[in-house]
Enzyme design. Structure first.
Site, PDB file in Angstrom:
ATOM      1  N   PRO A   2       0.926  -1.459  -0.038  1.00 48.95           N
ATOM      2  CG  PRO A   2       0.030  -0.785   1.998  1.00 48.95           C
ATOM      3  CD  PRO A   2       0.764  -1.982   1.318  1.00 48.95           C
ATOM      4  CD  GLU A   3       2.670   3.955  -3.722  1.00 52.81           C
ATOM      5  OE1 GLU A   3       3.537   4.893  -3.116  1.00 52.81           O
ATOM      6  OE2 GLU A   3       3.369   3.114  -4.732  1.00 52.81           O
ATOM      7  CE  LYS A  61       6.254   3.335   0.625  1.00 53.63           C
ATOM      8  NZ  LYS A  61       6.406   2.819  -0.724  1.00 53.63           N
ATOM      9  CG  HIS A 128      -6.636 -15.505   4.610  1.00 52.15           C
ATOM     10  ND1 HIS A 128      -6.032 -16.903   4.514  1.00 52.15           N
ATOM     11  CD2 HIS A 128      -7.362 -15.631   3.656  1.00 52.15           C
ATOM     12  CE1 HIS A 128      -6.210 -17.571   3.326  1.00 52.15           C
ATOM     13  NE2 HIS A 128      -7.187 -16.561   2.695  1.00 52.15           N
ATOM     14  NE  ARG A 147       1.040 -12.786  -1.959  1.00 52.54           N
ATOM     15  CZ  ARG A 147       1.505 -12.187  -2.798  1.00 52.54           C
ATOM     16  NH1 ARG A 147       1.108 -11.084  -3.472  1.00 52.54           N
ATOM     17  NH2 ARG A 147       2.870 -12.477  -3.422  1.00 52.54           N
ATOM     18  NE  ARG A 194      20.728  11.109   0.699  1.00 52.14           N
ATOM     19  CZ  ARG A 194      19.733  10.675   1.420  1.00 52.14           C
ATOM     20  NH1 ARG A 194      19.117   9.533   0.668  1.00 52.14           N
ATOM     21  NH2 ARG A 194      19.326  11.013   2.528  1.00 52.14           N
ATOM     22  NE  ARG A 304       9.997  -1.314  -7.258  1.00 60.05           N
ATOM     23  CZ  ARG A 304       9.804  -0.273  -6.177  1.00 60.05           C
ATOM     24  NH1 ARG A 304       8.548  -0.259  -5.596  1.00 60.05           N
ATOM     25  NH2 ARG A 304      11.010   0.323  -5.676  1.00 60.05           N
TER      26      ARG A 304
END
Ligand SMILES: [Zn+2]
Length: 324
Positions: A2-3, A61, A128, A147, A194, A304
């Site tokens: 989830p975001e 998150k 579950h 899961r 960075r 991704r």
């Protein structure tokens, strides 16, 4: 995973449904769900029972429930009702219950399929169901996870580098753009220090948190920046633009998804619908860029994909002199 907007929806649901309730009993139905609580399921339960949920917090998150009091306050209901205490400034919670360093927090790992459900005692168990937290008024918080990548664990709250209190395992996580104490300038400066590519810096959670792959691509598209742009060549204005865009896109998703839970269910997997309707770049391979009509391109990125408009977001040229 989830975001941030989905996690915030869950946080708001928990704030409305479990904050202020006192924990009477905890049942761990599957040991995997408490595997991050290294002291084991019995210890997990013992550290919850008798405590009142003081607040529901989020950073990026990550989601956690603060429990009332420190180690000595078990069962005392000590923290509730002290509305004159200073409100913790780091979280968007409306609760005025203070927590202090050393108080315990229940950190939720939602994984791929974790759900936090609120149900009344006696409602049939979900297939579950992994952890049941029963409150003394008969309501239950249920952690359901098909899961079993997710789980719950208890950790002390520690003062975080950027201010506020965080559960120990996530004390390094930077503030997210929806945090009232988020500093745009500080986050831009951290990114520009960075030596990496812009999209990687957006995703790594230590300069800014809460930006996942979808929001990174959407923010980069809005700011007209390619994700492989070297961070040391990013101008302050570009850094501000991409982080402002990230905050905007998350705000919009939250506005569309923020009413997707009802009184019974606090469901992390309730799709906000935002992703289907409003994405300009992410998942839009070969569809026209909403700004210029050029087909959106997809490229592999860290196992991704990245989606971008090759015209609006030109790839940076190599060895361009640094801009300030
Ligand atoms: Zn375009």
């Amino acid at each position: 995973m989830p975001e941030l907007p989905e996690v915030e929806v869950v946080r708001r649901g928990l704030e409305g449904h479990v904050v202020g309730r006192r924990i009477a009993r905890v049942d761990v139905a599957h040991p995997r769900a408490v595997r991050r609580h290294v002291e084991g399921g019995d210890d997990f339960a013992a550290r919850l029972v008798g405590h009142t949920v003081a607040s529901a917090r989020r950073r990026g998150k990550y989601l956690w429930l603060e429990l009332d009091g420190g180690a000595g306050a078990r069962g005392a209901n000590a923290a509730l009702g002290t509305s004159d205490a200073p409100k913790a400034a780091f979280a968007p919670s409306t609760q005025a219950v203070p927590a202090s360093a050393g108080s315990d927090a229940v950190l939720a790992h939602l994984g791929m399929s974790g759900q936090m459900l609120v149900a009344s005692q006696g409602r049939p168990d979900e297939k579950h169901l992994r952890i049941r937290v029963r409150f003394d008024d008969g309501e239950e918080l249920r952690f359901v996870d098909q899961r079993t990548f997710g789980g719950l664990s208890v950790h002390p709250l520690l003062p975080a580098a950027g201010g506020g209190l965080l559960p120990a395992p996530i004390a390094h996580i930077a503030r997210d753009p929806m945090d009232p104490a988020f500093s745009l300038d500080d986050a831009v400066a951290a990114i520009r220090r960075r030596r990496t590519e812009l999209k990687r810096a957006l995703l790594d959670q230590t300069a800014v948190s809460g930006i996942g792959n979808i929001y990174a691509d959407e923010a980069l598209w809005r700011a007209r920046l390619h994700g492989s742009r070297p961070t040391e060549r990013l101008t302050r204005a570009q850094g501000r633009a991409v982080l402002t865009a990230a905050a905007e896109v998350m705000d919009e998703a939250l506005a569309q998804g923020g009413t997707s839970f009802d009184a019974l269910y606090v469901n992390v997997n309730g799709a906000s619908g935002y992703f289907d309707r409003s994405l300009a770049a992410y998942g839009q391979e070969d569809r026209p860029c909403p700004r210029c009509g050029t087909p959106i391109r997809r490229e592999p990125f860290m196992n991704r994909s990245s989606y971008f408009c090759p015209r609006c977001q030109p790839r940076p040229r190599l060895r361009r002199p640094p801009m300030s």
